[in-house]
Design a protein around this motif. Structure first.
Motif, PDB file in Angstrom:
ATOM      1  N   ARG A 177      32.654  26.696  41.970  1.00 47.10           N
ATOM      2  CA  ARG A 177      32.999  26.609  40.549  1.00 47.10           C
ATOM      3  C   ARG A 177      34.182  27.505  40.214  1.00 47.10           C
ATOM      4  NH1 ARG A 177      32.727  29.108  35.918  1.00 47.10           N
ATOM      5  NH2 ARG A 177      31.875  30.993  36.860  1.00 47.10           N
ATOM      6  N   LEU A 178      34.187  28.728  40.759  1.00 49.64           N
ATOM      7  CA  LEU A 178      35.289  29.647  40.509  1.00 49.64           C
ATOM      8  C   LEU A 178      36.595  29.110  41.073  1.00 49.64           C
ATOM      9  CD1 LEU A 178      33.831  33.239  41.063  1.00 49.64           C
ATOM     10  CD2 LEU A 178      34.840  32.326  38.981  1.00 49.64           C
ATOM     11  N   GLN A 179      36.529  28.514  42.246  1.00 48.03           N
ATOM     12  CA  GLN A 179      37.737  27.962  42.853  1.00 48.03           C
ATOM     13  C   GLN A 179      38.281  26.797  42.032  1.00 48.03           C
ATOM     14  OE1 GLN A 179      36.276  27.206  46.818  1.00 48.03           O
ATOM     15  NE2 GLN A 179      36.956  29.200  47.579  1.00 48.03           N
ATOM     16  N   GLN A 180      37.393  25.980  41.450  1.00 49.54           N
ATOM     17  CA  GLN A 180      37.838  24.896  40.584  1.00 49.54           C
ATOM     18  C   GLN A 180      38.490  25.450  39.315  1.00 49.54           C
ATOM     19  OE1 GLN A 180      34.412  22.420  39.911  1.00 49.54           O
ATOM     20  NE2 GLN A 180      34.200  21.878  42.083  1.00 49.54           N
ATOM     21  N   GLU A 181      37.865  26.493  38.741  1.00 47.78           N
ATOM     22  CA  GLU A 181      38.456  27.147  37.568  1.00 47.78           C
ATOM     23  C   GLU A 181      39.818  27.741  37.927  1.00 47.78           C
ATOM     24  OE1 GLU A 181      36.867  28.616  34.237  1.00 47.78           O
ATOM     25  OE2 GLU A 181      36.330  26.498  34.390  1.00 47.78           O
ATOM     26  N   GLU A 182      39.905  28.248  39.142  1.00 45.11           N
ATOM     27  CA  GLU A 182      41.150  28.865  39.609  1.00 45.11           C
ATOM     28  C   GLU A 182      42.280  27.849  39.650  1.00 45.11           C
ATOM     29  OE1 GLU A 182      42.284  31.077  43.725  1.00 45.11           O
ATOM     30  OE2 GLU A 182      40.367  31.604  42.824  1.00 45.11           O
ATOM     31  N   VAL A 183      41.973  26.647  40.108  1.00 44.94           N
ATOM     32  CA  VAL A 183      42.981  25.594  40.183  1.00 44.94           C
ATOM     33  C   VAL A 183      43.395  25.153  38.778  1.00 44.94           C
ATOM     34  CG1 VAL A 183      43.400  23.215  40.894  1.00 44.94           C
ATOM     35  CG2 VAL A 183      42.263  24.802  42.459  1.00 44.94           C
ATOM     36  N   ARG A 184      42.409  25.071  37.850  1.00 49.71           N
ATOM     37  CA  ARG A 184      42.708  24.584  36.497  1.00 49.71           C
ATOM     38  C   ARG A 184      43.438  25.616  35.646  1.00 49.71           C
ATOM     39  NH1 ARG A 184      37.339  22.239  36.623  1.00 49.71           N
ATOM     40  NH2 ARG A 184      36.557  24.027  35.427  1.00 49.71           N
ATOM     41  N   HIS A 185      43.009  26.879  35.755  1.00 49.61           N
ATOM     42  CA  HIS A 185      43.529  27.891  34.834  1.00 49.61           C
ATOM     43  C   HIS A 185      44.270  29.038  35.521  1.00 49.61           C
ATOM     44  CE1 HIS A 185      41.107  25.980  31.732  1.00 49.61           C
ATOM     45  NE2 HIS A 185      40.031  26.109  32.481  1.00 49.61           N
ATOM     46  N   GLY A 186      44.186  29.102  36.849  1.00 46.05           N
ATOM     47  CA  GLY A 186      44.742  30.257  37.552  1.00 46.05           C
ATOM     48  C   GLY A 186      46.239  30.431  37.403  1.00 46.05           C
ATOM     49  N   GLN A 187      46.953  29.321  37.125  1.00 44.76           N
ATOM     50  CA  GLN A 187      48.402  29.425  36.990  1.00 44.76           C
ATOM     51  C   GLN A 187      48.816  30.254  35.776  1.00 44.76           C
ATOM     52  OE1 GLN A 187      50.784  25.765  38.308  1.00 44.76           O
ATOM     53  NE2 GLN A 187      48.849  24.849  37.672  1.00 44.76           N
ATOM     54  N   ASP A 188      47.881  30.423  34.841  1.00 46.30           N
ATOM     55  CA  ASP A 188      48.183  31.243  33.672  1.00 46.30           C
ATOM     56  C   ASP A 188      48.163  32.728  34.002  1.00 46.30           C
ATOM     57  OD1 ASP A 188      48.405  29.031  32.010  1.00 46.30           O
ATOM     58  OD2 ASP A 188      46.264  28.999  31.573  1.00 46.30           O
ATOM     59  N   GLY A 189      47.584  33.077  35.151  1.00 43.83           N
ATOM     60  CA  GLY A 189      47.461  34.484  35.523  1.00 43.83           C
ATOM     61  C   GLY A 189      48.768  35.051  36.058  1.00 43.83           C
ATOM     62  N   MET A 190      49.180  36.190  35.528  1.00 43.53           N
ATOM     63  CA  MET A 190      50.426  36.818  35.952  1.00 43.53           C
ATOM     64  C   MET A 190      50.248  38.334  35.903  1.00 43.53           C
ATOM     65  SD  MET A 190      54.185  36.613  34.142  1.00 43.53           S
ATOM     66  CE  MET A 190      54.164  34.826  34.111  1.00 43.53           C
ATOM     67  N   PHE A 191      50.738  39.017  36.937  1.00 41.54           N
ATOM     68  CA  PHE A 191      50.649  40.469  37.008  1.00 41.54           C
ATOM     69  C   PHE A 191      52.057  41.047  37.144  1.00 41.54           C
ATOM     70  CE2 PHE A 191      46.644  38.796  38.367  1.00 41.54           C
ATOM     71  CZ  PHE A 191      45.690  39.679  37.875  1.00 41.54           C
ATOM     72  N   VAL A 192      52.397  41.957  36.263  1.00 42.17           N
ATOM     73  CA  VAL A 192      53.679  42.659  36.333  1.00 42.17           C
ATOM     74  C   VAL A 192      53.422  43.999  37.006  1.00 42.17           C
ATOM     75  CG1 VAL A 192      55.586  43.644  35.029  1.00 42.17           C
ATOM     76  CG2 VAL A 192      54.539  41.499  34.282  1.00 42.17           C
ATOM     77  N   LEU A 193      54.042  44.216  38.164  1.00 42.07           N
ATOM     78  CA  LEU A 193      53.754  45.376  39.011  1.00 42.07           C
ATOM     79  C   LEU A 193      54.906  46.372  38.944  1.00 42.07           C
ATOM     80  CD1 LEU A 193      52.581  43.354  42.163  1.00 42.07           C
ATOM     81  CD2 LEU A 193      51.220  43.993  40.161  1.00 42.07           C
ATOM     82  N   LEU A 194      54.581  47.617  38.602  1.00 41.73           N
ATOM     83  CA  LEU A 194      55.580  48.686  38.547  1.00 41.73           C
ATOM     84  C   LEU A 194      55.025  49.914  39.250  1.00 41.73           C
ATOM     85  CD1 LEU A 194      55.330  47.279  35.429  1.00 41.73           C
ATOM     86  CD2 LEU A 194      57.422  48.590  35.138  1.00 41.73           C
ATOM     87  N   SER A 195      55.890  50.598  39.976  1.00 38.38           N
ATOM     88  CA  SER A 195      55.482  51.814  40.681  1.00 38.38           C
ATOM     89  C   SER A 195      56.460  52.940  40.378  1.00 38.38           C
ATOM     90  CB  SER A 195      55.424  51.559  42.192  1.00 38.38           C
ATOM     91  OG  SER A 195      54.983  52.706  42.890  1.00 38.38           O
ATOM     92  N   ASP A 196      55.950  54.162  40.406  1.00 38.91           N
ATOM     93  CA  ASP A 196      56.763  55.361  40.149  1.00 38.91           C
ATOM     94  C   ASP A 196      57.485  55.246  38.815  1.00 38.91           C
ATOM     95  OD1 ASP A 196      56.778  57.138  42.802  1.00 38.91           O
ATOM     96  OD2 ASP A 196      56.760  55.030  43.368  1.00 38.91           O
ATOM     97  N   VAL A 197      56.683  55.108  37.763  1.00 47.81           N
ATOM     98  CA  VAL A 197      57.204  54.983  36.403  1.00 47.81           C
ATOM     99  C   VAL A 197      57.269  56.393  35.811  1.00 47.81           C
ATOM    100  CG1 VAL A 197      56.904  53.864  34.175  1.00 47.81           C
ATOM    101  CG2 VAL A 197      56.081  52.729  36.248  1.00 47.81           C
ATOM    102  N   TYR A 198      58.438  57.018  35.881  1.00 49.49           N
ATOM    103  CA  TYR A 198      58.597  58.409  35.452  1.00 49.49           C
ATOM    104  C   TYR A 198      58.737  58.465  33.929  1.00 49.49           C
ATOM    105  CZ  TYR A 198      59.333  59.802  40.329  1.00 49.49           C
ATOM    106  OH  TYR A 198      59.171  60.053  41.677  1.00 49.49           O
ATOM    107  N   LEU A 199      57.662  58.827  33.268  1.00 51.21           N
ATOM    108  CA  LEU A 199      57.648  58.836  31.810  1.00 51.21           C
ATOM    109  C   LEU A 199      58.409  60.020  31.229  1.00 51.21           C
ATOM    110  CD1 LEU A 199      53.905  57.834  31.267  1.00 51.21           C
ATOM    111  CD2 LEU A 199      55.925  56.345  31.282  1.00 51.21           C
TER     112      LEU A 199
END
Length: 595
Positions: A316-338
């Motif tokens: 069921r999760l894999q089916q949900e993944e195919v239907r809605h997973g494309q909406d998932g996006m991760f913005v990755l940042l490292s060493d963010v010197y504030l």
């Protein structure tokens, strides 16, 4: 307005009946959804509701045909979910605070179990159940022994499932070790003629692993699996659960790539001479894919999140993944010197660029969060640190939608405020982030490392300078590795990742551990070493390593990515765990930069 009798008749035609509370709820829903007067709209809503209820009952093990109010609420909640709701349900974060269950392998019973993170090593070592560890958070001496024993046991059991290592009823024994990388055969075609391991893989010859205690009084070349340890200064030994033997690496060749370090577990081919094991060949253990590992371990023992109890739920999760997973996006940042005004300006531009996305991406920030922190003896040191995170909150609040709906995961670096540099590292203390959490709704302060579930996929997030640590502790120069790809490009058409990075990726995945180096170089809480383990391999590793360039590589079936240092040139990555553009489910990663 649809009457009560019409609703009951509609359910009766589907072979269903309604409880009184559910009937009232359906009438209220139809009245609200249709505006009270539109019968056509109300009929459409009712038919859709009946379809969903029927599907839910067919998938359920409950044989009752009476629709309760609770079931109705679940169905309506499912029908009214938007993309943001789906993403919320799809993600689950596990870290040091929430508790990550530990996978345990019993060498005597040859079986797996999934133990609570607080279970003690004294009961585990005998293959029993678990009780609270007397050593508390830091663990006791038995926890240290169990830490290394489990690293060995998990590698040993996966190795013994490889075809050439499986015991056979009748076979000749070959001492040509399988020391080369199965996943990178195409990269080493020029060595095929001289590499006996590839001849062994192409035959049905068996490779026998000899326990170290079996070397006493033996002659000839043997194949062994053991951990390299330094018992005396400058003198290395090979150790397994049965014995410990001094080794000579001066004549050894590496056939498999990767870094050979102290505390790494290696396949060794050699011969005893005057009480010393003279090593001829040495290499990393053979990698096992996530699919094969879970099949061997069992779904129940490999589900650290407790979210996939059955195969039907996985499907069921894999089916949900195919239907809605494309909406998932991760913005990755490292060493963010504030503490750098230029970094804050770049963050403002970055948030401005993502504020119109629907749904919003998840922002993953990896430490360090300052180029330099004030020392504890400096005046107003705590207030200065708090101001860094307040500045981040102020930048986020300039895009109100991101401040209200955006999700942030903050993973500390080795130099961020907290308890020392021992891994796994607890989250940044709440004391310093109170202003950030009060202004930004969804901020998750995670430990380093932590684990993230996205539908059926698992990702490990870690901030650690793995490459520099492995290079510093390397005992032997790794072999030359072909950088792959046509015209010097990798599988994405980008410039090929450096061979040293490829060696580092291979090492951590073959070893099944984020950093298999001496405890003196990377202290680890003995009780929580399992947070750094990579077995079964995750679907992806998000690794912040400022000593390596930004990269995105796939080793076996595991994606490994490093977003690079944001403070240097504004580099970051946009990672999509599910990309269906090619017609098949796969991941995708884009390299980006804020000018």
């Amino acid at each position: 307005m649809i009457s009560k009798k019409q609703v009951l008749n509609a359910f009766k035609k589907r072979g269903l009946s309604l409880s009184p509370a559910a009937l009232n709820a359906v009438l209220n829903l139809l009245s609200y959804g249709s505006g009270g007067n539109d019968n056509e709209e109300a009929t459409s809503i009712l038919n859709s509701l009946l379809d969903e209820i029927k599907d839910r009952l067919m998938d359920s093990s409950d044989s009752s045909l009476i629709v309760s109010r609770e079931l109705l609420e679940q169905v309506v909640a499912g029908m009214t979910r938007d993309a943001s709701d789906v993403m919320d349900e799809a993600m689950q974060l596990l870290d040091l605070n929430s508790g990550v269950p530990r996978l345990h392998y019993d060498l005597m019973k040859k079986g797996f179990s999934l133990l609570d993170s607080s279970s003690s090593s004294s009961s585990r070592s005998g293959g029993g159940g678990g009780t609270d560890s007397s050593g508390g958070f830091f663990g006791d001496a038995e926890d240290k022994v169990d830490m290394f024993l489990q690293r060995y046991a998990l590698i040993y059991q996966r190795l013994m499932r490889q075809e050439n290592f499986r015991p056979k009823l009748t076979t000749g024994v070959s001492y040509n070790a399988i020391l080369s990388d199965d996943d990178n055969d195409d990269d080493d075609d020029d060595k095929d003629e001289n590499d006996p391991s590839k001849k062994a893989r192409g035959s049905n010859e068996q490779v026998k692993i000899t326990p170290l205690e079996g070397l006493l009084g033996s002659k000839g070349t043997k194949i062994l699996l053991g951990m390299i340890v330094q018992v005396e200064e400058g003198r290395y030994y090979l150790e397994d659960p049965t014995a410990q033997i001094p080794i000579d690496l001066s004549r050894a060749d590496i056939y498999s790539g990767g870094f050979v370090t102290e505390n790494s577990i290696c396949l060794v081919e050699g011969e005893m001479q005057d009480g010393i094991l003279v090593v001829e060949r040495i290499g990393q253990p053979i990698y096992e894919t996530r699919k094969d590992a879970i099949q061997a371990i069992g779904l129940q023992n490999s589900d650290l999140f407790g979210a996939i109890p059955t195969l039907s739920e996985l499907s069921r999760l894999q089916q949900e993944e195919v239907r809605h997973g494309q909406d998932g996006m991760f913005v990755l940042l490292s060493d963010v010197y504030l503490d750098d005004p230029g970094v804050l300006t770049k963050l403002e531009k970055l948030f401005d660029g993502f504020q119109d996305f629907d749904p919003l991406p998840v922002f993953v920030f990896l430490g360090d969060f300052a180029s330099r922190y004030p020392s504890a003896v400096e005046a107003n040191a705590n207030e200065i640190i708090m101001s860094y995170f307040d500045d981040l909150a102020n930048v986020i609040c300039k895009t109100p939608r991101i401040a209200k709906e955006g999700k942030f995961i903050l993973v500390p670096g080795q130099n961020d405020p907290g308890i020392g540099v021992i891994m796994p590292r607890p989250q940044i203390p709440d004391y310093f982030t109170g202003g950030l959490r009060s202004k930004v709704k969804n901020v998750h302060l995670a430990s380093n490392p932590c684990r993230l579930r996205f539908f059926s996929q698992e990702f490990v997030i870690c901030r650690l300078d793995v490459l520099s640590k492995l290079r510093r502790e390397c005992l032997m120069e790794p072999p030359v590795m072909v950088t792959g790809g046509e015209n010097g490009k990798n599988h994405q058409g980008l410039e090929s990742t450096s061979p040293l990075v490829q060696h580092a990726i291979k090492t951590i995945l073959d070893q099944g551990h984020l950093c298999p180096i001496p405890m003196a170089s990377l202290p680890i809480y003995w009780n929580y070493d399992h947070l750094l383990r990579l077995y079964p391999p995750p679907d992806g590793i998000i690794l912040g390593d400022k000593t390596a360039e930004a990269y995105y590589e796939t080793y076996g079936d595991c994606d490994v990515m490093n977003p690079g240092a944001f403070h240097t040139d504004g580099s970051f990555q946009v990672f999509r765990p599910v990309d269906m553009s090619s017609g098949t489910r796969k991941s995708d990663c884009e390299f980006s930069r804020v000018e």
